[in-house]
Motif scaffolding. Structure first.
Motif, PDB file in Angstrom:
ATOM      1  N   MET B   1      19.220 -55.671  23.531  1.00  0.00           N
ATOM      2  CA  MET B   1      18.510 -54.390  23.504  1.00  0.00           C
ATOM      3  C   MET B   1      17.772 -54.277  22.166  1.00  0.00           C
ATOM      4  SD  MET B   1      20.033 -50.699  24.483  1.00  0.00           S
ATOM      5  CE  MET B   1      21.043 -50.437  23.062  1.00  0.00           C
ATOM      6  N   LYS B   2      16.455 -54.121  22.219  1.00  0.00           N
ATOM      7  CA  LYS B   2      15.693 -54.131  20.978  1.00  0.00           C
ATOM      8  C   LYS B   2      15.386 -52.710  20.539  1.00  0.00           C
ATOM      9  CE  LYS B   2      13.169 -58.411  21.899  1.00  0.00           C
ATOM     10  NZ  LYS B   2      14.160 -59.281  21.770  1.00  0.00           N
ATOM     11  N   ASN B   3      16.370 -51.880  20.478  1.00  0.00           N
ATOM     12  CA  ASN B   3      16.098 -50.542  19.985  1.00  0.00           C
ATOM     13  C   ASN B   3      16.483 -50.469  18.517  1.00  0.00           C
ATOM     14  OD1 ASN B   3      18.836 -50.018  19.794  1.00  0.00           O
ATOM     15  ND2 ASN B   3      18.941 -49.295  21.905  1.00  0.00           N
ATOM     16  N   GLU B   4      16.246 -49.292  17.954  1.00  0.00           N
ATOM     17  CA  GLU B   4      16.414 -49.171  16.511  1.00  0.00           C
ATOM     18  C   GLU B   4      17.823 -48.757  16.111  1.00  0.00           C
ATOM     19  OE1 GLU B   4      15.024 -44.535  16.125  1.00  0.00           O
ATOM     20  OE2 GLU B   4      13.752 -46.122  15.382  1.00  0.00           O
ATOM     21  N   MET B   5      18.737 -48.659  17.081  1.00  0.00           N
ATOM     22  CA  MET B   5      20.088 -48.256  16.731  1.00  0.00           C
ATOM     23  C   MET B   5      20.713 -49.323  15.825  1.00  0.00           C
ATOM     24  SD  MET B   5      21.207 -46.740  20.375  1.00  0.00           S
ATOM     25  CE  MET B   5      22.920 -46.590  20.003  1.00  0.00           C
ATOM     26  N   SER B   6      21.397 -48.844  14.834  1.00  0.00           N
ATOM     27  CA  SER B   6      21.931 -49.774  13.851  1.00  0.00           C
ATOM     28  C   SER B   6      22.959 -50.697  14.491  1.00  0.00           C
ATOM     29  CB  SER B   6      22.623 -49.017  12.737  1.00  0.00           C
ATOM     30  OG  SER B   6      22.230 -47.714  12.682  1.00  0.00           O
ATOM     31  N   LEU B   8      26.364 -52.285  14.371  1.00  0.00           N
ATOM     32  CA  LEU B   8      27.595 -51.881  13.714  1.00  0.00           C
ATOM     33  C   LEU B   8      28.123 -53.011  12.851  1.00  0.00           C
ATOM     34  CD1 LEU B   8      29.000 -50.112  16.805  1.00  0.00           C
ATOM     35  CD2 LEU B   8      28.616 -49.022  14.618  1.00  0.00           C
ATOM     36  N   TYR B  25      27.801 -51.978  28.402  1.00  0.00           N
ATOM     37  CA  TYR B  25      26.415 -51.661  28.755  1.00  0.00           C
ATOM     38  C   TYR B  25      26.356 -51.203  30.211  1.00  0.00           C
ATOM     39  CZ  TYR B  25      21.459 -52.181  29.572  1.00  0.00           C
ATOM     40  OH  TYR B  25      20.142 -51.937  29.906  1.00  0.00           O
TER      41      TYR B  25
END
Lengths: 176, 116
Positions: B1-6, B8, B25
């Motif tokens: 998933m290429k989102n901006e969520m950091s 962990l 997921y």
């Protein structure tokens, strides 16, 4: 070629590009649905309905998104508000109004790896909604305490307390 | 998933491992398609419409400025008072400008409200 969230948002705003918005939804549908589902005690249908409302609101309000914040923080904030409105509409308890759950959960005698996950799900349901929301955002979705405070619309200290208290309860209940 | 969520950070805490492991997921299963179907229609910013509105406002203001002195002249003849000292052309111009400004502000507000 993969677009960043900022690229996709720009395309949605400038070109009203539904495909770009669809890509944003695909990226975030799982964490948003999962987050709301955990607030809704695992009600997947309710979570899907509220998640859909969340994304429709995102579509309508994307022009107000400020790029100095992370998109995920803003998105979780909208999801949280959707949950709050639903909870208030059904006269359920709001995030900050929830009573403390029973302090002791029957601890698994043999906490094997196979059943530990199931126990975690049960233990999460016994946390207050505020503790659960803070744990899900900070420990499962990687938001900082500050970002979680923005998303949940509460003071930073409250989020820190909820994360700490929630983790202590989970550790005690799960004996990890 | 290429989102901006950091991402962990890796942790040694078994609770964190447990929490991360439990966050599976969720497959899309048509969710995105349902969301896209539910989206309300949204129009792109219509710069052409904005230009036409603005042009219309200025044409209206120009016509008003052109015609208002004549109207005030008629009024001046019709009302037998000592108003000869009043600067009718000046008042006409100011009125026309105020009308144009009000129209422009109204058009801008209407446009912004409609876009939202």
């Amino acid at each position: 070629m993969s677009f960043t969230d900022a690229d996709l948002i720009a395309r949605v705003l400038l070109r009203v590009d539904q495909n770009a918005f669809g890509e944003l939804v695909r990226r975030y549908q799982s964490p948003v649905r999962s987050f709301i589902s955990k607030l809704a005690d695992g009600d997947a249908h309710l979570a899907d309905d509220l998640a859909q409302e969340t994304f429709v609101k995102v579509w309508n309000k994307l022009g107000t998104f400020r790029s100095d914040a992370k998109f995920s923080t803003w998105l979780f904030g909208i999801a949280c508000n959707e949950w709050r409105m639903h909870a208030r509409g059904r006269r359920e308890l709001a995030l900050e109004e929830l009573a403390e759950p029973p302090d002791e959960l029957a601890q698994p005698e043999a906490a094997t790896a196979s059943n530990l996950r199931l126990d975690l799900a049960a233990a999460m349901k016994l946390l207050t909604t505020a503790e659960r929301a803070a744990i899900v955002l900070c420990c499962q979705n990687g938001l900082s305490h500050d970002e979680a405070a923005q998303a949940l619309g509460c003071p930073l200290g409250t989020v820190k307390t909820n994360v700490l208290r929630g983790r202590e309860k989970l550790k005690r209940w799960l004996a990890v | 998933m290429k989102n901006e969520m950091s991402h962990l950070p890796k942790t040694q805490d078994p609770l964190d491992e447990l929490l991360l492991g439990a966050d599976e997921y969720l497959p899309d299963s048509g969710f995105t398609a349902r969301v896209l179907t539910a989206l309300p229609a949204k129009r792109a910013h219509s710069w052409r419409r904005f230009a036409v509105l603005t042009l219309a406002v200025f044409i209206g203001a120009a016509l008003a400025a052109w015609e208002l002195p004549a109207i005030f002249g008629i009024l001046h003849q019709a009302i037998p008072l000592h108003w000869s000292a009043i600067q009718w052309p000046l008042i006409a111009t100011i009125t026309a400008l105020l009308a144009a400004l009000a129209s422009l502000v109204w058009a801008m507000f209407a446009l912004v409200a409609e876009e939202r």
